[in-house]
Design a protein around this motif. Structure first.
Motif, PDB file in Angstrom:
ATOM      1  N   PRO A 161       0.804  -1.235   0.000  1.00 18.21           N
ATOM      2  CA  PRO A 161       0.000   0.000   0.000  1.00 18.21           C
ATOM      3  C   PRO A 161       0.831   1.275   0.000  1.00 18.21           C
ATOM      4  O   PRO A 161       0.301   2.362  -0.236  1.00 18.21           O
ATOM      5  CB  PRO A 161      -0.827  -0.115   1.280  1.00 18.21           C
ATOM      6  CG  PRO A 161      -0.066  -1.062   2.150  1.00 18.21           C
ATOM      7  CD  PRO A 161       0.589  -2.034   1.219  1.00 18.21           C
ATOM      8  N   MET A 162       2.127   1.148   0.274  1.00 10.52           N
ATOM      9  CA  MET A 162       3.042   2.294   0.238  1.00 10.52           C
ATOM     10  C   MET A 162       4.400   1.771  -0.198  1.00 10.52           C
ATOM     11  O   MET A 162       4.613   0.552  -0.218  1.00 10.52           O
ATOM     12  CB  MET A 162       3.124   2.954   1.620  1.00 10.52           C
ATOM     13  CG  MET A 162       3.713   2.070   2.699  1.00 10.52           C
ATOM     14  SD  MET A 162       3.726   2.831   4.349  1.00 10.52           S
ATOM     15  CE  MET A 162       1.970   2.758   4.763  1.00 10.52           C
ATOM     16  N   PRO A 163       5.338   2.652  -0.571  1.00 12.80           N
ATOM     17  CA  PRO A 163       6.664   2.163  -0.948  1.00 12.80           C
ATOM     18  C   PRO A 163       7.224   1.231   0.124  1.00 12.80           C
ATOM     19  O   PRO A 163       7.093   1.506   1.324  1.00 12.80           O
ATOM     20  CB  PRO A 163       7.478   3.446  -1.084  1.00 12.80           C
ATOM     21  CG  PRO A 163       6.471   4.486  -1.475  1.00 12.80           C
ATOM     22  CD  PRO A 163       5.226   4.122  -0.717  1.00 12.80           C
ATOM     23  N   PRO A 164       7.836   0.125  -0.269  1.00 16.07           N
ATOM     24  CA  PRO A 164       8.239  -0.895   0.700  1.00 16.07           C
ATOM     25  C   PRO A 164       9.112  -0.399   1.837  1.00 16.07           C
ATOM     26  O   PRO A 164       8.896  -0.794   2.988  1.00 16.07           O
ATOM     27  CB  PRO A 164       8.970  -1.922  -0.171  1.00 16.07           C
ATOM     28  CG  PRO A 164       8.293  -1.820  -1.493  1.00 16.07           C
ATOM     29  CD  PRO A 164       7.993  -0.357  -1.658  1.00 16.07           C
ATOM     30  N   THR A 165      10.091   0.463   1.554  1.00 12.70           N
ATOM     31  CA  THR A 165      10.938   0.892   2.678  1.00 12.70           C
ATOM     32  C   THR A 165      10.146   1.712   3.684  1.00 12.70           C
ATOM     33  O   THR A 165      10.413   1.643   4.892  1.00 12.70           O
ATOM     34  CB  THR A 165      12.168   1.675   2.192  1.00 12.70           C
ATOM     35  OG1 THR A 165      11.763   2.869   1.524  1.00 12.70           O
ATOM     36  CG2 THR A 165      13.040   0.828   1.280  1.00 12.70           C
ATOM     37  N   PHE A 219      16.152  -4.226  10.770  1.00 12.29           N
ATOM     38  CA  PHE A 219      15.545  -5.085   9.759  1.00 12.29           C
ATOM     39  C   PHE A 219      16.491  -5.157   8.575  1.00 12.29           C
ATOM     40  O   PHE A 219      16.968  -4.131   8.087  1.00 12.29           O
ATOM     41  CB  PHE A 219      14.181  -4.542   9.323  1.00 12.29           C
ATOM     42  CG  PHE A 219      13.466  -5.424   8.328  1.00 12.29           C
ATOM     43  CD1 PHE A 219      13.254  -6.763   8.588  1.00 12.29           C
ATOM     44  CD2 PHE A 219      13.011  -4.905   7.119  1.00 12.29           C
ATOM     45  CE1 PHE A 219      12.589  -7.575   7.672  1.00 12.29           C
ATOM     46  CE2 PHE A 219      12.345  -5.704   6.207  1.00 12.29           C
ATOM     47  CZ  PHE A 219      12.134  -7.046   6.487  1.00 12.29           C
ATOM     48  N   TYR A 220      16.757  -6.363   8.112  1.00 15.01           N
ATOM     49  CA  TYR A 220      17.839  -6.569   7.150  1.00 15.01           C
ATOM     50  C   TYR A 220      17.648  -5.810   5.844  1.00 15.01           C
ATOM     51  O   TYR A 220      18.629  -5.296   5.262  1.00 15.01           O
ATOM     52  CB  TYR A 220      18.035  -8.072   6.878  1.00 15.01           C
ATOM     53  CG  TYR A 220      17.003  -8.720   5.991  1.00 15.01           C
ATOM     54  CD1 TYR A 220      17.279  -8.989   4.660  1.00 15.01           C
ATOM     55  CD2 TYR A 220      15.759  -9.104   6.496  1.00 15.01           C
ATOM     56  CE1 TYR A 220      16.348  -9.608   3.845  1.00 15.01           C
ATOM     57  CE2 TYR A 220      14.833  -9.720   5.690  1.00 15.01           C
ATOM     58  CZ  TYR A 220      15.128  -9.969   4.367  1.00 15.01           C
ATOM     59  OH  TYR A 220      14.197 -10.576   3.564  1.00 15.01           O
ATOM     60  N   ILE A 221      16.412  -5.669   5.339  1.00 21.19           N
ATOM     61  CA  ILE A 221      16.213  -4.976   4.060  1.00 21.19           C
ATOM     62  C   ILE A 221      16.553  -3.492   4.207  1.00 21.19           C
ATOM     63  O   ILE A 221      17.118  -2.889   3.290  1.00 21.19           O
ATOM     64  CB  ILE A 221      14.782  -5.185   3.550  1.00 21.19           C
ATOM     65  CG1 ILE A 221      14.595  -6.652   3.130  1.00 21.19           C
ATOM     66  CG2 ILE A 221      14.478  -4.255   2.366  1.00 21.19           C
ATOM     67  CD1 ILE A 221      13.197  -7.000   2.654  1.00 21.19           C
ATOM     68  N   LEU A 222      16.251  -2.912   5.343  1.00 20.37           N
ATOM     69  CA  LEU A 222      16.628  -1.519   5.581  1.00 20.37           C
ATOM     70  C   LEU A 222      18.142  -1.397   5.747  1.00 20.37           C
ATOM     71  O   LEU A 222      18.758  -0.430   5.270  1.00 20.37           O
ATOM     72  CB  LEU A 222      15.899  -0.971   6.801  1.00 20.37           C
ATOM     73  CG  LEU A 222      14.369  -0.885   6.652  1.00 20.37           C
ATOM     74  CD1 LEU A 222      13.731  -0.437   7.953  1.00 20.37           C
ATOM     75  CD2 LEU A 222      13.981   0.052   5.511  1.00 20.37           C
ATOM     76  N   GLY A 247      20.734 -13.722   8.656  1.00 23.17           N
ATOM     77  CA  GLY A 247      20.275 -12.463   9.226  1.00 23.17           C
ATOM     78  C   GLY A 247      18.890 -12.050   8.791  1.00 23.17           C
ATOM     79  O   GLY A 247      18.322 -11.095   9.341  1.00 23.17           O
ATOM     80  N   PHE A 248      18.309 -12.759   7.817  1.00 22.58           N
ATOM     81  CA  PHE A 248      16.934 -12.446   7.418  1.00 22.58           C
ATOM     82  C   PHE A 248      15.911 -13.254   8.213  1.00 22.58           C
ATOM     83  O   PHE A 248      14.705 -13.133   7.966  1.00 22.58           O
ATOM     84  CB  PHE A 248      16.721 -12.650   5.910  1.00 22.58           C
ATOM     85  CG  PHE A 248      17.024 -14.042   5.392  1.00 22.58           C
ATOM     86  CD1 PHE A 248      16.170 -15.102   5.643  1.00 22.58           C
ATOM     87  CD2 PHE A 248      18.150 -14.275   4.630  1.00 22.58           C
ATOM     88  CE1 PHE A 248      16.424 -16.372   5.157  1.00 22.58           C
ATOM     89  CE2 PHE A 248      18.426 -15.538   4.124  1.00 22.58           C
ATOM     90  CZ  PHE A 248      17.565 -16.591   4.393  1.00 22.58           C
ATOM     91  N   ASN A 261      21.793  -4.851  -4.783  1.00 25.13           N
ATOM     92  CA  ASN A 261      21.103  -3.801  -5.541  1.00 25.13           C
ATOM     93  C   ASN A 261      19.660  -4.176  -5.857  1.00 25.13           C
ATOM     94  O   ASN A 261      18.827  -3.284  -6.089  1.00 25.13           O
ATOM     95  CB  ASN A 261      21.862  -3.493  -6.830  1.00 25.13           C
ATOM     96  CG  ASN A 261      23.046  -2.580  -6.598  1.00 25.13           C
ATOM     97  OD1 ASN A 261      23.133  -1.911  -5.572  1.00 25.13           O
ATOM     98  ND2 ASN A 261      23.965  -2.545  -7.547  1.00 25.13           N
ATOM     99  N   ARG A 262      19.337  -5.439  -5.859  1.00 27.98           N
ATOM    100  CA  ARG A 262      17.942  -5.843  -6.027  1.00 27.98           C
ATOM    101  C   ARG A 262      17.087  -5.261  -4.904  1.00 27.98           C
ATOM    102  O   ARG A 262      16.000  -4.730  -5.138  1.00 27.98           O
ATOM    103  CB  ARG A 262      17.859  -7.375  -6.058  1.00 27.98           C
ATOM    104  CG  ARG A 262      16.439  -7.955  -6.075  1.00 27.98           C
ATOM    105  CD  ARG A 262      15.844  -7.966  -7.475  1.00 27.98           C
ATOM    106  NE  ARG A 262      15.471  -6.658  -7.949  1.00 27.98           N
ATOM    107  CZ  ARG A 262      14.339  -6.027  -7.658  1.00 27.98           C
ATOM    108  NH1 ARG A 262      13.440  -6.577  -6.875  1.00 27.98           N
ATOM    109  NH2 ARG A 262      14.078  -4.859  -8.165  1.00 27.98           N
ATOM    110  N   TYR A 263      17.587  -5.329  -3.674  1.00 26.64           N
ATOM    111  CA  TYR A 263      16.859  -4.773  -2.537  1.00 26.64           C
ATOM    112  C   TYR A 263      16.737  -3.255  -2.636  1.00 26.64           C
ATOM    113  O   TYR A 263      15.781  -2.674  -2.133  1.00 26.64           O
ATOM    114  CB  TYR A 263      17.575  -5.137  -1.233  1.00 26.64           C
ATOM    115  CG  TYR A 263      17.531  -6.600  -0.888  1.00 26.64           C
ATOM    116  CD1 TYR A 263      16.483  -7.131  -0.147  1.00 26.64           C
ATOM    117  CD2 TYR A 263      18.545  -7.468  -1.299  1.00 26.64           C
ATOM    118  CE1 TYR A 263      16.437  -8.473   0.187  1.00 26.64           C
ATOM    119  CE2 TYR A 263      18.512  -8.817  -0.979  1.00 26.64           C
ATOM    120  CZ  TYR A 263      17.457  -9.315  -0.241  1.00 26.64           C
ATOM    121  OH  TYR A 263      17.413 -10.641   0.082  1.00 26.64           O
TER     122      TYR A 263
END
Length: 318
Positions: A133-137, A149-152, A181-182, A234-236
């Motif tokens: 519903p909003m940009p993922p980050t 959080f690993y993606i951040l 770590g995920f 870079n995918r993330y």
């Protein structure tokens, strides 16, 4: 069993290294992070023996494929164009697309956005959840607040690369054989605070699980020593760009026959509820949860995954 062969093809302005086996209808196998086409080493000969042309590219940024420098080169639109271009290079109008982890997201989105090219889809570990519903980050910051959080953590170029590339054998031993770590279900990962890193508090196990040999690990390590982690990370870093560029994912449905496979102990189960996928994939024929399996399901339980794939493929319309 049929031999796995290797070659390089040009597609979408880059070169992809392929591992492939067999002849017949095309089955395209897309790997996730941080791996390569080698993660499908058990599926390629099994599919070939059953009469299929199984092809597992090293996704751009990995293995022996090209590794563009720009972050935006790893957007979902660019990746999907790699695979439609690959079908063209192979002289195929259609394929069944199969993906694991980030490869699952690529497979689901390929089927959603290019239905004329993909006659069926199989996702492993990561369900299709459409568009957030909003940009993922922003969503992750809302959910996790001050928590790690690993993606951040992956968002700042160069930071995770420096950590993960400092000792690649230890990194991959920890990710594949230990607690990665995920894994947000792990107490060690859940206890992290800002400033911690992907491997903080995690140990590299001395003994490997039965599905991963020392030779397997050495192969993966050698590939990552050649490619580094930048392309995969870079995918993330394109998740918000994907959100902007692909608004149609909010409404489009995957109408093709579909199969979803996940390990019972896969930490992705806690992050991405499978039930949310069902309205978006109305022809989802089965959700297969493999008892005792973790995240690396096609390697951990190769025989069961192969049987499920072949049963699904056999039932598809000619």
């Amino acid at each position: 069993m049929p031999a796995i062969k290797h070659r390089t093809v040009e597609t979408n302005g880059i070169h992809l290294h392929l591992s492939e086996a067999g002849e017949g209808p095309l089955v395209l196998l897309l790997h996730g992070w941080p791996e390569s086409g080698y993660s499908w080493r058990h599926q390629l000969p099994a599919l070939a023996a059953a009469g299929y042309h199984a092809v597992a590219p090293d996704v751009r940024g990995y293995g022996r494929s090209d590794k563009p420098g720009a972050v935006e080169a790893y957007s979902m639109k660019n990746l999907l164009a790699d695979y439609t271009g690959l079908l063209d290079a192979l002289g195929e109008k259609t394929a069944v697309v199969v993906g694991h982890d980030w490869g699952a997201a690529m497979a689901w989105n390929s089927a959603a956005l290019h239905p004329e090219r993909y006659r069926a889809v199989v996702g492993m570990s990561v369900p299709h959840l459409g568009r957030t519903p909003m940009p993922p980050t922003q969503l992750f910051k809302h959910i996790f607040g001050e928590k790690w959080f690993y993606i951040l953590y992956f968002q700042e170029p160069g930071v995770a690369e420096a950590e993960l590339e400092a000792d690649i054998p230890r990194t991959m031993r920890t990710i594949l054989a230990g607690v990665p770590g995920f894994d947000t279900t792990s107490d060690v990962v859940r206890a992290r605070k800002r400033g911690d890193r992907f491997l903080t508090g995690l140990d590299a196990p001395r003994t490997l699980p039965s599905w991963l040999t020392e030779d397997d690990l050495a192969y993966v390590v050698k590939e990552l020593e050649g490619s580094g982690f930048r392309g995969g990370l870079n995918r993330y870093r394109n998740m918000d760009r994907d959100w902007e560029e692909l608004p149609e994912l909010a409404t489009v449905k995957i109408e093709q026959p579909a199969l979803f496979i996940i390990g019972e102990k896969d930490p992705a189960r806690a992050m991405a509820p499978v039930d949310l996928m069902k309205p978006l994939v109305p022809n989802l024929q089965e959700v297969l949860v493999i008892p005792g399996a973790g995240h690396w399901v096609q390697q951990e339980r190769a025989a069961e995954v192969n049987a499920a794939l072949l049963d699904f493929l056999k039932k598809l319309p000619a």
